[in-house]
Design a protein around this motif. Structure first.
Motif, PDB file in Angstrom:
ATOM      1  N   LEU A 191      45.212 -40.468   2.253  1.00 15.77           N
ATOM      2  CA  LEU A 191      44.604 -41.548   3.042  1.00 15.77           C
ATOM      3  C   LEU A 191      45.318 -41.688   4.375  1.00 15.77           C
ATOM      4  CD1 LEU A 191      42.589 -43.913   3.205  1.00 15.77           C
ATOM      5  CD2 LEU A 191      44.309 -45.343   2.119  1.00 15.77           C
ATOM      6  N   LYS A 192      46.634 -41.626   4.313  1.00 15.35           N
ATOM      7  CA  LYS A 192      47.438 -41.758   5.531  1.00 15.35           C
ATOM      8  C   LYS A 192      47.096 -40.637   6.509  1.00 15.35           C
ATOM      9  CE  LYS A 192      52.228 -42.054   7.118  1.00 15.35           C
ATOM     10  NZ  LYS A 192      53.640 -42.103   6.731  1.00 15.35           N
ATOM     11  N   ILE A 193      47.057 -39.422   5.990  1.00 12.15           N
ATOM     12  CA  ILE A 193      46.750 -38.279   6.848  1.00 12.15           C
ATOM     13  C   ILE A 193      45.347 -38.407   7.425  1.00 12.15           C
ATOM     14  CG2 ILE A 193      46.477 -35.773   6.936  1.00 12.15           C
ATOM     15  CD1 ILE A 193      48.434 -35.607   4.578  1.00 12.15           C
ATOM     16  N   ALA A 194      44.397 -38.741   6.565  1.00 10.67           N
ATOM     17  CA  ALA A 194      43.011 -38.864   7.021  1.00 10.67           C
ATOM     18  C   ALA A 194      42.888 -39.944   8.092  1.00 10.67           C
ATOM     19  CB  ALA A 194      42.094 -39.177   5.847  1.00 10.67           C
ATOM     20  N   ALA A 195      43.574 -41.059   7.881  1.00 13.46           N
ATOM     21  CA  ALA A 195      43.508 -42.153   8.846  1.00 13.46           C
ATOM     22  C   ALA A 195      44.088 -41.723  10.195  1.00 13.46           C
ATOM     23  CB  ALA A 195      44.243 -43.378   8.319  1.00 13.46           C
TER      24      ALA A 195
END
Lengths: 389, 120
Positions: free
Chosen positions: A251-255
């Motif tokens: 999620l962090k990477i995608a965000a």
């Protein structure tokens, strides 16, 4: 007696293989030793690579007698260590140190007359007495002294039997190997963490490239990442999320990368003040796909890539690029959509001023079930109430 | 010559017990305390020549205990135990009158040496 110790060894060996953490392993071993040999106390001095000394790391036994972990250390050239390292002092050529021998040896003429030996054994005897050692064993792996076991005397004050000495010896070499493995695991974990830090830093750097182009989005990607995480923490309470740690990381990477496709959008479109025309919209709608394209070589980031691709899909199917509907939109994408929209609303844009946080929250609520996934909106409101967004 | 009196202050009972036994062997009379209040009560009552004081007792201000002891009796020798090579704490302790310090984990021979040094 033989059978008992063999079973104990096998049990211990089996348990040791399962433990990857050095500290858990050591505590288990100390517990095994105190329980099976019924000694007053037991402890382990472990080598500290950085400080080049041996620290008493774990112990068990009678209060006041057992050496508290973390309180004491012995240096590389203290007698207790030197005894196992150097052939000079190990007069018995055994793989253990018996306190009794230390006392007796000082009565030998050959030792009394040899100043070096005499000094050594006097200092060794001192160490043996302050730590109340009855027997000490080396924990060695291929010539490296990883540590030392120290055992107090048996509660019944008996001597150690030969089988017990053998048991301890074998335990020590198994421990040496297990410690070595566990240390390797620890080193590996440190390396992986360093790599992860580097990885996230690289991703942030890429995200900043986009922000640099679009002057209104400074800090946007980091905020979206933060809001997304906090929404996810709330949504975890309503939806079951498999592999939470993986999910959080992705999620962090995608965000951070959700707008990477904007690199394909001309600046004059990104920073336009007037309403966008059809041509402009073509660029805008393309950016999730461009993002997917850019990230496609990264095979390990499948979940991330899907989130980037679908982060503009609407719950009612009126989004882009594919018009996916409802639950078909991956949760990660749905979360980022809300976080992204929220941050956009509360930031100034070329074409309008920022909304207040309250107004933005109302907008999001209004669009639950339309633009946004209702569960994600619920989670968002929880996060909002908790001042996490 | 009377026995030297030591007060050991550390929140860990294991540490206090172990050091108690260590010092007793040298013929030292040992008193122990695991928090600031007890430390000052015992100190006032027994007036030990030496205090071995852990600077990092959770919930306590080690420096304030040091100061109070020094105010009550400036000739009492206070040896601070610090948990790491915290140069700032060490400097502060010295400024506040601590005679010496020792870092955990410590070599017991070093503790011996420090005690001998200050016995004069």
């Amino acid at each position: 007696m033989h059978i008992f110790y063999r079973t104990e060894l096998e049990k211990a060996a089996r348990r040791m293989i399962l433990i990857h953490r050095t500290d858990t392993l050591i505590k288990l071993i100390i517990r095994t030793i105190t329980r099976d040999l019924k000694v007053l106390h037991a402890g382990i001095f472990l080598f500290d690579k950085q400080k080049q000394n041996y620290v008493l790391t774990a112990s068990r036994g009678k209060q006041g007698v057992k050496v508290p972990p973390g309180l004491v250390k012995i240096s590389n050239d203290s007698p207790l260590i030197k005894y196992f390292f150097s052939r000079t002092y190990n007069l018995w050529k055994d793989n253990f140190l018996l306190a009794k021998r230390t006392r007796i040896v000082l009565k030998r003429d050959s030792v009394k007359k040899n100043t070096k030996l005499k000094n050594f054994f006097e200092r060794l005897l001192y160490q043996v007495s302050i730590y109340k050692i009855d027997i000490a064993l080396p924990i060695a792996f291929r010539g490296e002294l990883l540590g030392i076991f120290i055992l107090g005397e048996k509660r019944n004050k008996n001597n150690f039997y030969p089988e017990e000495l053998t048991f301890l010896s074998i335990l020590s070499s198994d421990v040496a190997m297990a410690i070595r493995n566990a240390t390797l695991f620890d080193d590996l974990r440190v390396q992986l963490e360093k790599n992860q830090t580097l990885f996230f830093q690289t991703i942030s750097a890429f995200a900043h490239v986009i922000e640099a182009k679009d002057k209104y989005t400074l800090g946007h990607t980091e905020r979206v990442a933060e809001y997304s995480l906090n929404i996810a923490i709330q949504i975890k309470k309503i939806i079951r999320i498999k592999n939470w740690e993986e999910f959080k990381k992705n999620l962090k990477i995608a965000a951070l990368l959700h707008d990477i496709g904007k690199i394909g959008i001309p600046e004059k479109v990104l920073n336009k003040r007037k309403p966008l025309n059809d041509n402009d919209w073509t660029f805008i709608r393309a950016h999730p796909l461009i993002g997917e394209n850019i990230l496609s070589p990264l095979k390990d980031l499948k979940e991330v890539i899907l989130a980037v691709k679908y982060h503009h899909e609407r719950y009612d199917g009126k989004g882009y690029p594919y018009g996916l509907e409802g639950k078909r939109i991956p949760l990660m994408a749905a979360i980022i959509f809300v976080a992204d929209a929220y941050d956009s609303m509360i930031s100034d844009r070329p074409y309008r001023k920022a909304l207040s946080r309250t107004e933005a929250k109302k907008e999001i609520e209004k669009n639950s079930g339309l633009q946004f996934n209702p569960k994600v909106v619920t989670a968002f409101i929880q996060a909002y109430t908790a001042r996490r967004v | 010559m009377g026995m030297i009196k030591f007060l050991i202050v550390d929140d860990e009972i294991e540490v206090v017990s172990f050091l108690n036994n260590f010092l007793k062997r040298k013929g030292i009379k040992v008193f122990t305390a695991i928090n600031g209040k007890d430390a000052l009560d015992v100190f006032t009552q027994e007036k030990p020549e030496f205090v071995l004081l852990d600077i990092n007792i959770p919930g306590e201000d080690g420096f304030s205990i040091l100061k109070t002891i020094k105010d009550l009796s400036v000739q009492t020798k206070v040896i601070m135990i610090t948990a790491r090579d915290d140069k700032v704490s060490v400097a502060k302790a010295k400024r506040m009158g601590a005679e010496d310090y020792i870092i955990k984990p410590m070599e017991l021979e070093d503790l011996d040496r420090i005690i001998s040094k200050h016995l004069t």
